[in-house]
Scaffold this motif. Sequence first.
Motif, short mmCIF file in Angstrom:
data_model
loop_
_atom_site.label_atom_id
_atom_site.label_comp_id
_atom_site.label_asym_id
_atom_site.label_seq_id
_atom_site.Cartn_x
_atom_site.Cartn_y
_atom_site.Cartn_z
N GLY A 1 3.92 -50.57 19.39
CA GLY A 1 5.06 -50.00 20.08
C GLY A 1 6.14 -49.46 19.17
N LEU A 2 5.97 -49.64 17.85
CA LEU A 2 6.97 -49.11 16.91
C LEU A 2 6.61 -47.67 16.60
CD1 LEU A 2 7.31 -52.20 14.53
CD2 LEU A 2 8.66 -51.62 16.55
N THR A 3 7.11 -46.74 17.41
CA THR A 3 6.66 -45.36 17.35
C THR A 3 7.60 -44.45 16.57
OG1 THR A 3 7.80 -44.88 19.43
CG2 THR A 3 5.49 -45.57 19.57
N ALA A 4 8.77 -44.93 16.18
CA ALA A 4 9.74 -44.10 15.47
C ALA A 4 10.09 -44.76 14.14
CB ALA A 4 11.00 -43.90 16.30
N SER A 5 10.23 -43.94 13.10
CA SER A 5 10.60 -44.48 11.79
C SER A 5 11.37 -43.45 11.00
CB SER A 5 9.36 -44.94 11.02
OG SER A 5 8.49 -43.85 10.76
N ALA A 6 12.12 -43.93 10.02
CA ALA A 6 12.93 -43.05 9.19
C ALA A 6 13.12 -43.67 7.82
CB ALA A 6 14.29 -42.79 9.83
N HIS A 7 13.26 -42.80 6.83
CA HIS A 7 13.64 -43.21 5.47
C HIS A 7 15.12 -42.87 5.31
CE1 HIS A 7 14.36 -42.50 1.18
NE2 HIS A 7 13.44 -43.42 0.97
N LEU A 8 15.92 -43.87 4.90
CA LEU A 8 17.35 -43.66 4.75
C LEU A 8 17.75 -43.68 3.28
CD1 LEU A 8 18.91 -45.97 7.51
CD2 LEU A 8 17.97 -43.66 7.73
N SER A 9 18.46 -42.65 2.85
CA SER A 9 19.12 -42.63 1.55
C SER A 9 20.59 -42.96 1.81
CB SER A 9 18.99 -41.25 0.89
OG SER A 9 17.63 -40.91 0.72
N ILE A 10 21.08 -44.03 1.20
CA ILE A 10 22.40 -44.57 1.55
C ILE A 10 23.32 -44.53 0.34
CG2 ILE A 10 23.63 -46.57 2.46
CD1 ILE A 10 20.91 -47.48 3.67
N GLY A 11 24.40 -43.78 0.45
CA GLY A 11 25.44 -43.78 -0.57
C GLY A 11 26.48 -44.83 -0.24
N VAL A 12 27.08 -45.45 -1.26
CA VAL A 12 28.00 -46.56 -1.03
C VAL A 12 29.33 -46.33 -1.73
CG1 VAL A 12 26.02 -48.13 -0.86
CG2 VAL A 12 27.25 -47.92 -3.03
N ARG A 13 30.33 -47.05 -1.23
CA ARG A 13 31.62 -47.16 -1.90
C ARG A 13 31.72 -48.58 -2.44
NH1 ARG A 13 32.88 -44.94 3.08
NH2 ARG A 13 33.67 -46.97 3.78
N GLY A 14 31.80 -48.74 -3.76
CA GLY A 14 31.83 -50.07 -4.34
C GLY A 14 30.44 -50.57 -4.64
N PRO A 15 30.27 -51.90 -4.82
CA PRO A 15 28.97 -52.48 -5.17
C PRO A 15 27.92 -52.20 -4.10
CG PRO A 15 30.74 -54.07 -5.54
CD PRO A 15 31.34 -52.91 -4.80
N ALA A 16 26.70 -51.94 -4.55
CA ALA A 16 25.61 -51.62 -3.63
C ALA A 16 24.90 -52.86 -3.08
CB ALA A 16 24.59 -50.72 -4.33
N GLY A 17 24.95 -53.97 -3.82
CA GLY A 17 24.23 -55.17 -3.40
C GLY A 17 24.56 -55.65 -2.01
N PRO A 18 25.86 -55.82 -1.68
CA PRO A 18 26.20 -56.28 -0.32
C PRO A 18 25.71 -55.33 0.77
CG PRO A 18 28.07 -56.56 -1.80
CD PRO A 18 27.04 -55.76 -2.55
N VAL A 19 25.75 -54.02 0.51
CA VAL A 19 25.25 -53.05 1.49
C VAL A 19 23.75 -53.23 1.69
CG1 VAL A 19 24.89 -50.61 1.99
CG2 VAL A 19 27.07 -51.38 1.01
N ALA A 20 23.00 -53.36 0.58
CA ALA A 20 21.55 -53.53 0.67
C ALA A 20 21.20 -54.80 1.45
CB ALA A 20 20.94 -53.58 -0.72
N ARG A 21 21.93 -55.88 1.20
CA ARG A 21 21.63 -57.13 1.91
C ARG A 21 21.97 -57.03 3.39
NH1 ARG A 21 23.50 -59.08 -3.10
NH2 ARG A 21 25.63 -59.33 -2.32
N ALA A 22 23.03 -56.29 3.71
CA ALA A 22 23.40 -56.11 5.12
C ALA A 22 22.34 -55.30 5.85
CB ALA A 22 24.77 -55.43 5.23
#
Length: 238
Positions: free
Chosen positions: A1-22
């Motif tokens: 049933g997982l019929t939709a998918s996407a690859h996200l390129s994410i730019g950040v403000r400040g450290p990237a680690g907390p964003v990646a974990r979120a």
Amino acid sequence: GLTASAHLSIGVRGPAGPVARAVAAMPEAPFVTLTAGGYAVMAELRTKGIADLDRAIERVRCLPGVDVVDPLISTRHLKDPYLLAGEPAVTELDETDQLVLRELEADGRLPFAELAERVGLSAGAARARTLRLLDGGVAKVLALVRPELLGLGILCGFAVRVEGERDEVAARLAEREQVSFLSSCMGRADLVGTITVESLAAIRTAVEDMRAVKGVRAVESWVHLELVKERYEDPAAE
């Protein structure tokens, strides 16, 4: 049933680690990495339909520290070690099938006798159910191998813009052994994928070879520095 998918390129403000974990905390995100390149975080989303995908992307945009999200919406997975090729022969799953799949998802090495006890079937019935799901193209059992243990310690992502027939270019790229994942997509690129290799020099060679493929107009690449999450399962089971 997982019929939709996407690859996200994410730019950040400040450290990237907390964003990646979120992002990794989202059940819709099976794959999240910290990267070296134009964007600090890369992620994959898989959902039950485009509407759910749109809502998941919006949740990523609203996370603290996220500056920009550039999505590539997948139209077709062309090469993926965790997906079966073609359409499944079994198209309807009942509640017991779902139970069998969830137990196998937790431990693909379960003996039929133990599986039977967990799902309320006889051992013979559990075996028959499991073989029906495997032979019918609904599921497959495989190991998730750490590439570095095979001497393939570096993952490089890439996005390709194509001129001419996209399927012909995709076929040429998919046949390359170093290309471990490839998907057609909509957005700033026509194809997105992953190269799994042993060294930075091998990345350079692989990317240069890719640029030389007939029909390839441009190649964007990035190196995955840290695998934050790789866990493929049904988000509804979270």
